[in-house]
Design an enzyme around this catalytic site. Sequence first.
Site, PDB file in Angstrom:
ATOM      1  CE  LYS A   1      -2.093  -0.827   3.936  1.00 32.28           C
ATOM      2  NZ  LYS A   1      -1.389  -2.063   4.329  1.00 32.28           N
TER       3      LYS A   1
ATOM      4  NE  ARG B   1      -3.253  -0.824  10.781  1.00 28.29           N
ATOM      5  CZ  ARG B   1      -2.247  -0.314  10.092  1.00 28.29           C
ATOM      6  NH1 ARG B   1      -2.345   0.867   9.544  1.00 28.29           N
ATOM      7  NH2 ARG B   1      -1.164  -1.006   9.932  1.00 28.29           N
TER       8      ARG B   1
ATOM      9  NE  ARG C   1       7.890  -3.151   5.680  1.00 33.22           N
ATOM     10  CZ  ARG C   1       6.592  -2.892   5.814  1.00 33.22           C
ATOM     11  NH1 ARG C   1       5.900  -2.415   4.800  1.00 33.22           N
ATOM     12  NH2 ARG C   1       5.984  -3.099   6.953  1.00 33.22           N
TER      13      ARG C   1
ATOM     14  NE  ARG D   1       7.286  -0.713   9.724  1.00 34.75           N
ATOM     15  CZ  ARG D   1       6.074  -0.595   9.193  1.00 34.75           C
ATOM     16  NH1 ARG D   1       5.939  -0.069   7.983  1.00 34.75           N
ATOM     17  NH2 ARG D   1       5.005  -0.983   9.844  1.00 34.75           N
TER      18      ARG D   1
ATOM     19  NE  ARG E   1       2.852  -4.702  11.280  1.00 36.05           N
ATOM     20  CZ  ARG E   1       3.781  -4.641  10.335  1.00 36.05           C
ATOM     21  NH1 ARG E   1       4.867  -5.381  10.411  1.00 36.05           N
ATOM     22  NH2 ARG E   1       3.615  -3.851   9.317  1.00 36.05           N
TER      23      ARG E   1
HETATM   24  P1  AMP Z   1       1.792   0.663   9.136  1.00 41.90           P
HETATM   25  O1  AMP Z   1       2.991   1.442   8.765  1.00 41.90           O
HETATM   26  O2  AMP Z   1       0.551   1.120   8.435  1.00 41.90           O
HETATM   27  O3  AMP Z   1       2.007  -0.834   9.029  1.00 41.90           O
HETATM   28  O4  AMP Z   1       1.515   0.952  10.693  1.00 41.90           O
HETATM   29  C1  AMP Z   1       2.473   0.596  11.667  1.00 41.90           C
HETATM   30  C2  AMP Z   1       1.841   0.552  13.037  1.00 41.90           C
HETATM   31  O5  AMP Z   1       1.329   1.847  13.380  1.00 41.90           O
HETATM   32  C3  AMP Z   1       0.660  -0.392  13.175  1.00 41.90           C
HETATM   33  O6  AMP Z   1       1.037  -1.738  13.420  1.00 41.90           O
HETATM   34  C4  AMP Z   1      -0.074   0.227  14.371  1.00 41.90           C
HETATM   35  O7  AMP Z   1       0.600  -0.070  15.581  1.00 41.90           O
HETATM   36  C5  AMP Z   1       0.099   1.724  14.101  1.00 41.90           C
HETATM   37  N1  AMP Z   1      -0.993   2.258  13.258  1.00 41.90           N
HETATM   38  C6  AMP Z   1      -0.910   2.756  11.992  1.00 41.90           C
HETATM   39  N2  AMP Z   1      -2.109   3.156  11.554  1.00 41.90           N
HETATM   40  C7  AMP Z   1      -2.989   2.890  12.551  1.00 41.90           C
HETATM   41  C8  AMP Z   1      -4.393   3.055  12.704  1.00 41.90           C
HETATM   42  N3  AMP Z   1      -5.151   3.553  11.724  1.00 41.90           N
HETATM   43  N4  AMP Z   1      -4.941   2.672  13.891  1.00 41.90           N
HETATM   44  C9  AMP Z   1      -4.205   2.162  14.886  1.00 41.90           C
HETATM   45  N5  AMP Z   1      -2.887   1.967  14.805  1.00 41.90           N
HETATM   46  C10 AMP Z   1      -2.266   2.333  13.648  1.00 41.90           C
END
Ligand code: AMP
Length: 209
Positions: free
Chosen positions: A14, A89, A123, A156, A167
């Site tokens: 994404k 989410r 990654r 990460r 996740r």
């Molecule tokens: P991502 O980079 O989108 O994979 O997000 C990394 C982490 O940030 C996730 O595993 C959550 O801990 C937090 N996070 C990102 N977006 C959200 C969201 N919309 N709601 C809650 N936690 C989020």
Amino acid sequence: MLRIVFLGPPGAGKGTQAAEFAREHHIAHLSTGDLLRAAVSGGTPLGREAEGYMRAGRLVPDDLVLQILEERLRSPEAREGFILDGYPRNLAQAMELERLTPIDRVVWFDLPAEVLIARLGQRRVCPTCQTVYNLATHPPKVTGRCDEDGTELVQRSDDLPDAIETRLKVYTAQTEPLLSYYRDKGVLRPIDAGGTPAEVAQRLRAALV
Ligand code: AMP
């Protein structure tokens, strides 16, 4: 005006597609993950609160994420449109979003779990410019260094096996129900997220016409 949501499991690509599509169409790329990571590395109170959830691969509480997002949605950069990458989410966030703005399209990035797990483990990211690499399919030109700015690439903390597992579970339990929510509204556009970034970009363009 393009108001788009990118929905899909972690590792589906994404962020890579959102960055490119937003650049091409001069709209804002709003990644709540990137915004939260910036708050964590900036050591803000919100970042300190969010950090533990993120490291464990759990969702950050809705009110914190909303705080960080709302401001950006209202900023001039989002005036011509936006891609929301990683938000909403869960159902509560989808309802909150509905209160803030109409959404024109929701693209669902579909990819099997075994491919996601392989992608996430490979990654690496640039902590300076957020460019994403994959050691197997899209390695940097110089080992361990960002092509754009030479910064040392990092993994990460939530791309480690335990957090990856959490996740994916969180995605299935909390985010996947949004598919039927948006399907019922008639805005859902599913795409096959397998293959190269160029192939996915082509499917994305076709899905958004
Ligand atoms: P991502 O980079 O989108 O994979 O997000 C990394 C982490 O940030 C996730 O595993 C959550 O801990 C937090 N996070 C990102 N977006 C959200 C969201 N919309 N709601 C809650 N936690 C989020």
